[in-house]
Motif scaffolding. Sequence first.
Motif, mmCIF file in Angstrom:
data_model
loop_
_atom_site.group_PDB
_atom_site.id
_atom_site.type_symbol
_atom_site.label_atom_id
_atom_site.label_comp_id
_atom_site.label_asym_id
_atom_site.label_seq_id
_atom_site.Cartn_x
_atom_site.Cartn_y
_atom_site.Cartn_z
ATOM 1 N N ILE A 1 0.812 -1.207 0.000
ATOM 2 C CA ILE A 1 0.000 0.000 0.000
ATOM 3 C C ILE A 1 0.851 1.265 0.000
ATOM 4 C CG2 ILE A 1 -0.297 0.482 2.476
ATOM 5 C CD1 ILE A 1 -3.281 0.582 1.912
ATOM 6 N N VAL A 2 2.097 1.139 0.438
ATOM 7 C CA VAL A 2 2.978 2.298 0.400
ATOM 8 C C VAL A 2 3.618 2.334 -0.981
ATOM 9 C CG1 VAL A 2 5.026 3.337 1.390
ATOM 10 C CG2 VAL A 2 3.413 2.159 2.864
ATOM 11 N N PRO A 3 3.508 3.442 -1.705
ATOM 12 C CA PRO A 3 4.040 3.468 -3.063
ATOM 13 C C PRO A 3 5.550 3.214 -3.095
ATOM 14 C CG PRO A 3 2.677 5.393 -2.641
ATOM 15 C CD PRO A 3 2.837 4.693 -1.345
ATOM 16 N N GLN A 4 6.003 2.622 -4.192
ATOM 17 C CA GLN A 4 7.420 2.288 -4.305
ATOM 18 C C GLN A 4 8.298 3.526 -4.317
ATOM 19 O OE1 GLN A 4 8.188 -0.570 -3.547
ATOM 20 N NE2 GLN A 4 7.966 -2.103 -5.122
ATOM 21 N N VAL B 1 11.072 8.956 -2.572
ATOM 22 C CA VAL B 1 11.585 9.946 -3.509
ATOM 23 C C VAL B 1 10.786 11.246 -3.367
ATOM 24 C CG1 VAL B 1 12.046 10.384 -5.949
ATOM 25 C CG2 VAL B 1 12.256 8.094 -5.042
ATOM 26 N N GLY B 2 9.552 11.131 -2.919
ATOM 27 C CA GLY B 2 8.784 12.335 -2.613
ATOM 28 C C GLY B 2 8.150 12.988 -3.823
ATOM 29 N N TYR C 1 3.279 9.739 -6.373
ATOM 30 C CA TYR C 1 3.327 8.643 -5.410
ATOM 31 C C TYR C 1 3.405 9.166 -3.986
ATOM 32 C CZ TYR C 1 4.345 5.649 -9.404
ATOM 33 O OH TYR C 1 4.294 4.979 -10.589
ATOM 34 N N SER C 2 2.691 10.259 -3.714
ATOM 35 C CA SER C 2 2.790 10.832 -2.381
ATOM 36 C C SER C 2 1.673 10.361 -1.471
ATOM 37 C CB SER C 2 2.743 12.357 -2.478
ATOM 38 O OG SER C 2 1.560 12.728 -3.148
ATOM 39 N N LYS C 3 0.710 9.660 -2.042
ATOM 40 C CA LYS C 3 -0.384 9.182 -1.190
ATOM 41 C C LYS C 3 -0.373 7.667 -1.175
ATOM 42 C CE LYS C 3 -3.777 12.854 -1.924
ATOM 43 N NZ LYS C 3 -3.534 13.375 -3.271
ATOM 44 N N LEU C 4 -0.946 7.114 -0.122
ATOM 45 C CA LEU C 4 -1.079 5.672 -0.053
ATOM 46 C C LEU C 4 -1.993 5.199 -1.170
ATOM 47 C CD1 LEU C 4 -1.702 5.185 3.759
ATOM 48 C CD2 LEU C 4 0.386 4.667 2.523
ATOM 49 N N HIS C 5 -1.698 4.017 -1.681
ATOM 50 C CA HIS C 5 -2.641 3.409 -2.633
ATOM 51 C C HIS C 5 -3.875 2.960 -1.873
ATOM 52 C CE1 HIS C 5 0.427 3.639 -5.582
ATOM 53 N NE2 HIS C 5 1.204 2.761 -5.024
ATOM 54 N N LYS D 1 7.887 6.966 -17.601
ATOM 55 C CA LYS D 1 7.009 8.002 -17.066
ATOM 56 C C LYS D 1 7.879 9.125 -16.544
ATOM 57 C CE LYS D 1 3.692 7.662 -13.464
ATOM 58 N NZ LYS D 1 2.387 7.169 -13.019
ATOM 59 N N ILE D 2 7.286 10.309 -16.422
ATOM 60 C CA ILE D 2 8.012 11.425 -15.811
ATOM 61 C C ILE D 2 7.345 11.732 -14.472
ATOM 62 C CG2 ILE D 2 8.848 13.764 -16.143
ATOM 63 C CD1 ILE D 2 9.649 12.272 -18.492
ATOM 64 N N LEU D 3 8.119 11.698 -13.419
ATOM 65 C CA LEU D 3 7.587 12.032 -12.106
ATOM 66 C C LEU D 3 7.937 13.479 -11.793
ATOM 67 C CD1 LEU D 3 8.669 8.879 -10.097
ATOM 68 C CD2 LEU D 3 6.540 9.262 -11.313
#
Lengths: 422, 245, 250
Positions: A350-353, A357-358, A362-366, B97-99
């Motif tokens: 549930i925690v993004p991979q 990296v911030g 991917y800053s929110k939980l899935h 993808k670009i983050l």
Amino acid sequence: MADSGKKRFLPHIKSAFERVLSGGWIYLLFVGLFGIFLLIGIGAGIHALFIAGSRHAYATSREIPVAILIATYVFFVVASTGLCLVSSLGHVFGVENFLPLAKRCVYLAIITILSGFLVIGLEIENPFRMAIYNVISPNFSSNIWWMGTLYGFAVVFLTIEFILLFNEAHHHKAVIAGFLGVITEVAANSNLGGVFAMMHGRPYWYGPYFPVYFILSALITGCAFILFFFFLAHKAVNKKPFMESTQTALKAVSKLTLLLLAVMMIFTAWKVLTTSVGSPAAAAAALSVLTEGPYSFNFWTIEILVGMVIPFVLILASRGRNLTVMFIAAVMMIFSLFFTRLDMVVVGQIVPQYFEVGVVEYSKLHTYSPSIHEILVVLGGISFCLLAFLLGEKVFSGFADSPQTDIMKEKTTDVAGVEELT
Amino acid sequence: MTDKASHKNIPESPFDAERRAFLKIGLKITGVLAGGSILSLVSNINKAYSLDLFREKYPYKPHYAMVLRQDRCIDCEKCMKACIETNHVPDYGWRTKILKRDLSSALDQKWEFIPILCNQCNNPPCVRTCPTTATYKDKTNGIVQMNNKKCIGCKSCIMACPYDARYYNEEKGAIDKCDFCFESRLSKGINTPACVEACPSDVRIFGDLSDPSSRVFQLVHQLQRPVWVLRQEIGAKPNIFYMKG
Amino acid sequence: MKRNLVLIILLALFCIANVGSTGKSSFSDGGGILYTQPVKSVIFRHQHHVDVKKISCEKCHSGLFEMQALLAQEKKDFIMDSLYKGRYCGACHNGKDAFASDKQCARCHVRISEKDVGHVKGKAKPYKAPVYSTVATLGKDQRKVPFNHEKHASLNCMDCHSKLFQIRKGSTKIALETHQSQKYCFNCHNGKKEFSWNNCTKCHQNWKDIKPYGILTARADRGSCVACHTNPDEMKSLVKPPEIGGEAEG
């Protein structure tokens, strides 16, 4: 040839069928109900995989690729290992108090593996390829391969053992088959833990904890299943009073359960403590989802309270004699264990991979919540297990009049005053 | 690679140690998977090519790698479009993808763009976990490839991947991921992946890490500007390097 | 002598104070101009450059950039190389006046929702015309004309500042005879689109101020007044409207 074969088996099948029908209308109602749910589950799975596409029908995604179906599979096969292990204490390793559990446990171990296979067969995208390429193109470094192969062997060994158990003359061969069954079951179970534990990309799972935890959890699940199914079998299905030997066995199981629950609480406490300390951050983040995030109710209430604390208290209070209380405790444990598996599988993903990296993406939980198809398949798997149990009780005449338990009876009468587990 | 730091009696910076550690990609890494013997990828190469200082450490020839100079990335998404077109990536999946990383407390520029793709790890968790060897590390060039017909769709490789690089492709009936355009370009004689060619800012530099004359080699083997990989602590030993400047 | 000197000094000061003042008020371009060619996307915010950095209009709009939004991206040379050579943004973003164009790429290259900008290709222009509330003064001494931008706010900047007017101070010279042409203000103020330039006091406010210059010009032209004033003794009214000969009547 075929005729003689038919002649040999046909009367057996006929009498089995008659025994099933003799169960009474409530029994047949449940058989029918579970049968319908089983068919619905299989239908839902086929529809999801081959018609609608798993992307639409199942709630899994790229970020959470496996969820409740894998959790159900894990639940069942771990139960199988537990059933096999606990009962093997009796008929393989010779602890007499556990002997009466043998046949039913082996049967349950077989049907739980089959339930698990049913669910996972409806989860993977190309199940037919698995039958081919698992055999001709194995990956010996893959925990999944080992687990699948070993559980496959376990089913075979357990089936052989089960058949041999009906004939007292083959008792020694049954022991050998049982021993092989136990080895493959435990190895498969450990590899199942290893599937998660060797993924160094998932810090919440990675490490030596899960393979060890799985064996412990298998034992607990096995004990819970034994208390559950034995109670149901005697009180609900066969309506026969418990034999002394069986009661002794169940008392032994309950004491084992107490010990294991205590150990499990220690395991869980240390897992939580060491993971929460901080590094790697992704693991601590996943744990915080469990302890204070969206899954905290699942964890504290269902896993800890309902799954460990209350059953511990109940079984302690029952003193191993009050089978009804033990049954209630078993029901709570089984309910909680299912959600424990689900939590383990989902929280690990549930925690993004890219969480550390911030980045914005991917800053929110899935998020995950099971879809209707998945729930139906799970119900189908559970229905298969219960249906097979009900049918097995009648077909195999309640496992009660087995030579094993007769021997046990003699043994218990021989040794004076055997009431407690030594 | 000579130990320049010790020659000058200067303590080695953490970057050097890290870089040295993840450039040690010879026998030690390939042997990790199954006790050493089953997947010894170096043996083929050693027979075919003479041993010298570089090839000892680079078991693949060419050892494909990519350097991403992320300070030049402007999120024009031309790489994504080129990848989708070249490799027929469906709209529900992505190979690259670009983050975007926001840092509102930064002094000047307040965000940056980070391109991601399959890292073609030297110690790939996905290859380890696949039950049917449907995904495997190519013995020649080190690309983590897919053999679509063997894929059973168990998705354990997606679980295992530390970089979210894999997805299930319904049309192929198998897992799909970046393969450095091997199937669509490299194997047909075109030397660069589509994303590398499409990038207008020269963010993506692709080449043979074992060839001293390649840009990739030169960018990774310099000490002035830091070079890093994503999630280094996982230990997957990626072949995608990031740098600025 | 002394009195004349004082007058001259005052006059000089007056000129300096009033010559071509540009606006320093807030400028709204609806949130910014988003360039999506040749790559997406680059944002330019007037508010940052005008209000925060206090850059006057003619710094950019006297050759670097047309005043019409999004025109620059239609040009084939709107590429980074041009910026490095000092064109477009590169005239200031060269490392000295502002950060260099080859540094901090993501300060201008953004990922932004089209909802948040004013100008983007394919979208209608922002909700209202840019607000520009300063009164500019054209010309000097008594001939000066205050030009109220706000009164002309219904117009697009480009309507005037394309071919008609350069923003650079001193670039527009309007003589009396220019009033007859279609150039500058008189493209509209010719009596047909807007009020005619014949209504001198509408712009020059005080007739007495410009009166001497008419005569001066007439003397210099030797009789250009007669072209309009058929009654040479009367300046206040025209016997007949002047014919603007030759060019299009508008």
